[in-house]
Design a protein around this motif. Structure first.
Motif, PDB file in Angstrom:
ATOM      1  N   LEU A  87      61.870  43.422  14.994  1.00 13.35           N
ATOM      2  CA  LEU A  87      63.078  42.614  14.922  1.00 13.35           C
ATOM      3  C   LEU A  87      63.235  41.746  16.170  1.00 13.35           C
ATOM      4  CD1 LEU A  87      65.582  41.907  13.321  1.00 13.35           C
ATOM      5  CD2 LEU A  87      66.739  43.882  14.345  1.00 13.35           C
ATOM      6  N   LYS A  88      62.901  42.313  17.320  1.00 15.39           N
ATOM      7  CA  LYS A  88      62.985  41.549  18.572  1.00 15.39           C
ATOM      8  C   LYS A  88      62.085  40.320  18.513  1.00 15.39           C
ATOM      9  CE  LYS A  88      64.188  45.316  21.740  1.00 15.39           C
ATOM     10  NZ  LYS A  88      63.745  46.095  22.934  1.00 15.39           N
ATOM     11  N   ARG A  89      60.860  40.512  18.035  1.00 15.19           N
ATOM     12  CA  ARG A  89      59.927  39.386  17.933  1.00 15.19           C
ATOM     13  C   ARG A  89      60.416  38.361  16.912  1.00 15.19           C
ATOM     14  NH1 ARG A  89      55.731  43.516  18.359  1.00 15.19           N
ATOM     15  NH2 ARG A  89      55.540  43.511  16.093  1.00 15.19           N
ATOM     16  N   LEU A  90      60.954  38.872  15.797  1.00 16.30           N
ATOM     17  CA  LEU A  90      61.440  37.973  14.751  1.00 16.30           C
ATOM     18  C   LEU A  90      62.575  37.081  15.241  1.00 16.30           C
ATOM     19  CD1 LEU A  90      61.411  40.227  11.557  1.00 16.30           C
ATOM     20  CD2 LEU A  90      60.219  38.052  11.850  1.00 16.30           C
ATOM     21  N   PHE A  91      63.502  37.656  16.004  1.00 14.24           N
ATOM     22  CA  PHE A  91      64.621  36.867  16.515  1.00 14.24           C
ATOM     23  C   PHE A  91      64.109  35.700  17.356  1.00 14.24           C
ATOM     24  CE2 PHE A  91      67.790  40.588  16.242  1.00 14.24           C
ATOM     25  CZ  PHE A  91      68.318  40.094  15.060  1.00 14.24           C
ATOM     26  N   ARG A  92      63.210  35.977  18.282  1.00 14.68           N
ATOM     27  CA  ARG A  92      62.669  34.917  19.138  1.00 14.68           C
ATOM     28  C   ARG A  92      61.908  33.882  18.319  1.00 14.68           C
ATOM     29  NH1 ARG A  92      61.204  39.175  22.916  1.00 14.68           N
ATOM     30  NH2 ARG A  92      62.532  39.113  24.771  1.00 14.68           N
ATOM     31  N   ASP A  93      61.068  34.364  17.393  1.00 17.27           N
ATOM     32  CA  ASP A  93      60.225  33.453  16.614  1.00 17.27           C
ATOM     33  C   ASP A  93      61.052  32.567  15.692  1.00 17.27           C
ATOM     34  OD1 ASP A  93      58.025  34.513  17.839  1.00 17.27           O
ATOM     35  OD2 ASP A  93      57.426  35.785  16.159  1.00 17.27           O
ATOM     36  N   MET A  94      62.036  33.156  15.010  1.00 15.01           N
ATOM     37  CA  MET A  94      62.839  32.368  14.077  1.00 15.01           C
ATOM     38  C   MET A  94      63.703  31.343  14.801  1.00 15.01           C
ATOM     39  SD  MET A  94      63.863  34.967  10.977  1.00 15.01           S
ATOM     40  CE  MET A  94      64.402  36.342  11.994  1.00 15.01           C
ATOM     41  N   ALA A  95      64.223  31.710  15.965  1.00 17.95           N
ATOM     42  CA  ALA A  95      64.988  30.749  16.753  1.00 17.95           C
ATOM     43  C   ALA A  95      64.075  29.649  17.269  1.00 17.95           C
ATOM     44  CB  ALA A  95      65.683  31.449  17.916  1.00 17.95           C
ATOM     45  N   GLY A  96      62.863  30.031  17.690  1.00 15.82           N
ATOM     46  CA  GLY A  96      61.911  29.056  18.183  1.00 15.82           C
ATOM     47  C   GLY A  96      61.474  28.064  17.116  1.00 15.82           C
ATOM     48  N   LEU A  97      61.438  28.520  15.862  1.00 15.14           N
ATOM     49  CA  LEU A  97      61.064  27.646  14.745  1.00 15.14           C
ATOM     50  C   LEU A  97      62.216  26.755  14.295  1.00 15.14           C
ATOM     51  CD1 LEU A  97      58.973  30.176  12.630  1.00 15.14           C
ATOM     52  CD2 LEU A  97      58.109  28.172  13.849  1.00 15.14           C
ATOM     53  N   GLY A  98      63.430  27.054  14.758  1.00 16.14           N
ATOM     54  CA  GLY A  98      64.578  26.216  14.408  1.00 16.14           C
ATOM     55  C   GLY A  98      65.280  26.624  13.132  1.00 16.14           C
ATOM     56  N   THR A  99      65.178  27.915  12.757  1.00 15.90           N
ATOM     57  CA  THR A  99      65.880  28.410  11.568  1.00 15.90           C
ATOM     58  C   THR A  99      67.393  28.290  11.767  1.00 15.90           C
ATOM     59  OG1 THR A  99      64.100  29.991  11.183  1.00 15.90           O
ATOM     60  CG2 THR A  99      66.186  30.418  10.072  1.00 15.90           C
ATOM     61  N   GLU A 100      68.088  27.815  10.748  1.00 16.22           N
ATOM     62  CA  GLU A 100      69.529  27.593  10.875  1.00 16.22           C
ATOM     63  C   GLU A 100      70.345  28.882  10.765  1.00 16.22           C
ATOM     64  OE1 GLU A 100      72.246  23.991   9.434  1.00 16.22           O
ATOM     65  OE2 GLU A 100      71.605  25.242   7.758  1.00 16.22           O
ATOM     66  N   GLU A 101      69.976  29.738   9.802  1.00 14.00           N
ATOM     67  CA  GLU A 101      70.727  30.978   9.584  1.00 14.00           C
ATOM     68  C   GLU A 101      69.779  32.141   9.328  1.00 14.00           C
ATOM     69  OE1 GLU A 101      74.776  30.458   7.414  1.00 14.00           O
ATOM     70  OE2 GLU A 101      73.397  29.076   6.437  1.00 14.00           O
ATOM     71  N   ILE A 102      70.159  33.304   9.823  1.00 11.08           N
ATOM     72  CA  ILE A 102      69.380  34.517   9.616  1.00 11.08           C
ATOM     73  C   ILE A 102      70.297  35.575   9.011  1.00 11.08           C
ATOM     74  CG2 ILE A 102      68.032  36.343  10.710  1.00 11.08           C
ATOM     75  CD1 ILE A 102      67.498  34.294  12.995  1.00 11.08           C
ATOM     76  N   TYR A 103      69.873  36.139   7.876  1.00 10.60           N
ATOM     77  CA  TYR A 103      70.637  37.194   7.208  1.00 10.60           C
ATOM     78  C   TYR A 103      69.834  38.487   7.295  1.00 10.60           C
ATOM     79  CZ  TYR A 103      73.070  33.178   5.147  1.00 10.60           C
ATOM     80  OH  TYR A 103      73.766  32.010   4.956  1.00 10.60           O
ATOM     81  N   LEU A 104      70.374  39.470   7.971  1.00 15.17           N
ATOM     82  CA  LEU A 104      69.744  40.788   8.048  1.00 15.17           C
ATOM     83  C   LEU A 104      70.419  41.704   7.035  1.00 15.17           C
ATOM     84  CD1 LEU A 104      69.255  41.674  11.825  1.00 15.17           C
ATOM     85  CD2 LEU A 104      67.489  41.316  10.107  1.00 15.17           C
TER      86      LEU A 104
END
Length: 199
Positions: A87-104
């Motif tokens: 999850l830690k890696r996903l948060f950084r990667d998704m923000a780095g890719l410019g994802t607008e919204e994340i639903y967990l």
């Protein structure tokens, strides 16, 4: 850091050299008085900061707005709660890719204890998302939402985004991939929204 981010309340106030951002400016960038560094306001403008004074304890600067910041892509990711380290890696990667919204969301096959992780509860998630945005040189941070199950998650997405065309994709990496409609029971209100979208 590809950009130094500040809260709106911090902008143009002296920055401590003990702050991680201050250390980056002095020890990594080796900036001196009169020089500039890339800076931005979280959720707002991006631009340059000119160092007006620097000493052993603090850095004074003037922020110069240039753009509205690198925009996020209109992409929302639905993620079943993974292991905390993933999850830690996903948060950084998704923000780095410019994802607008994340639903967990919790899932039927997912480990229930993952949802009790303090990564989200204690603000670590925001810090990780901010790190990813900094590496992407963006002032905008993805919005994060939490749900107990997939039905609740999808229903909320449809309620908040029903005025635009929504594409729902489900990937099951346990069983053989088979493309079929999501087997989710919606409320009468959501069924009406779906009918309008499909029409």
């Amino acid at each position: 850091m590809n950009i130094v981010l500040f809260e709106k309340s911090e902008i143009n106030l002296p920055l401590s050299t003990n702050d991680n951002r201050g250390k980056h400016i002095t020890q990594i960038l080796h900036k001196k008085e009169g020089e500039f560094f890339d800076a931005g306001i979280i959720g707002g403008k991006a631009g340059k900061a000119k160092i007006t004074k620097i000493d052993d304890t603090e850095i004074s600067f003037d922020f110069i707005e240039e753009t509205d910041g690198k925009p996020l892509y209109p992409l929302s990711m639905i993620i079943g709660f993974p292991r905390p380290i993933q999850l830690k890696r996903l948060f950084r990667d998704m923000a780095g890719l410019g994802t607008e919204e994340i639903y967990l969301t919790g899932t039927e096959l997912g480990e229930k204890s993952y949802m009790q992780s303090n990564i989200v509860e204690k603000g670590t998630a925001l810090e990780l998302l901010r790190d990813g945005s900094v590496q992407a040189k963006s002032t905008h941070i993805p919005k994060l939402s939490l749900y107990q199950n997939l039905s609740e998650c999808v229903e909320n997405i449809l309620k908040t985004h029903y005025s635009i065309k929504v594409i729902l994709i489900a990937l099951d990496n346990i069983q053989k991939i088979e493309y079929k409609p999501l087997n989710i029971k919606y409320s009468d209100e959501i069924e009406k929204i779906l009918e309008n979208i499909e029409g």
